[in-house]
Design a protein around this motif. Structure first.
Motif, PDB file in Angstrom:
ATOM      1  N   ASN A  98       0.436  41.807  15.313  1.00 45.96           N
ATOM      2  CA  ASN A  98       1.711  41.195  15.694  1.00 45.96           C
ATOM      3  C   ASN A  98       2.175  41.756  17.034  1.00 45.96           C
ATOM      4  O   ASN A  98       1.535  42.619  17.631  1.00 45.96           O
ATOM      5  N   ASP A  99       3.315  41.284  17.518  1.00 49.84           N
ATOM      6  CA  ASP A  99       3.825  41.659  18.842  1.00 49.84           C
ATOM      7  C   ASP A  99       4.162  43.141  18.967  1.00 49.84           C
ATOM      8  O   ASP A  99       4.205  43.674  20.063  1.00 49.84           O
ATOM      9  N   ASN A 100       4.417  43.817  17.850  1.00 52.75           N
ATOM     10  CA  ASN A 100       4.804  45.228  17.892  1.00 52.75           C
ATOM     11  C   ASN A 100       3.608  46.175  17.855  1.00 52.75           C
ATOM     12  O   ASN A 100       3.772  47.372  18.032  1.00 52.75           O
ATOM     13  N   GLU A 101       2.422  45.670  17.595  1.00 52.18           N
ATOM     14  CA  GLU A 101       1.238  46.513  17.524  1.00 52.18           C
ATOM     15  C   GLU A 101       0.528  46.510  18.869  1.00 52.18           C
ATOM     16  O   GLU A 101       0.420  45.485  19.522  1.00 52.18           O
ATOM     17  N   LEU A 102       0.070  47.678  19.265  1.00 49.59           N
ATOM     18  CA  LEU A 102      -0.683  47.807  20.508  1.00 49.59           C
ATOM     19  C   LEU A 102      -2.114  48.181  20.185  1.00 49.59           C
ATOM     20  O   LEU A 102      -2.370  48.967  19.269  1.00 49.59           O
TER      21      LEU A 102
END
Length: 108
Positions: free
Chosen positions: A2-6
């Motif tokens: 998701n957008d919060n995972e790098l």
């Protein structure tokens, strides 16, 4: 993901390879030598015109190097420019197998 995972991706050590350039090793070698030429010019406070007077190499060539327009240069030409700036060059070449993914990147 998701957008919060790098996702951490470790480069190969050659930015040109990481971006899929066809002559990545040659481009990196040119860039390293160009950086040394620029450092020599800067250390001696030489403009491209003054470098031309000192070496006999046209100021346009030094300007191309300063602007990283390196495709016209062969490695031996760049090494000879370093020599004309009164610096010695030592070249070491090592060979190893590539163990990265298809893009040359190592996932961590």
């Amino acid at each position: 993901m998701n957008d919060n995972e790098l996702e951490l991706v470790r480069g190969s050590g050659n930015i040109y390879r990481d971006f899929g350039r066809p002559n990545a090793v040659l481009e990196q070698a040119r860039a390293i030598i160009a950086a040394k030429i620029i450092q020599l010019l800067d250390d001696r406070k030489l403009s491209t015109r003054n470098a031309e007077k000192l070496t006999g190499i046209s100021h346009a060539e030094f300007s191309r190097i300063r602007n990283a327009k390196l495709s016209r240069f062969t490695l031996d030409r760049m090494i000879s420019i370093i020599g004309k700036l009164d610096a010695d060059v030592e070249v070491n070449v090592t060979f190893h197998s590539r163990q990265q993914n298809q893009n040359g990147l190592q996932r961590v």
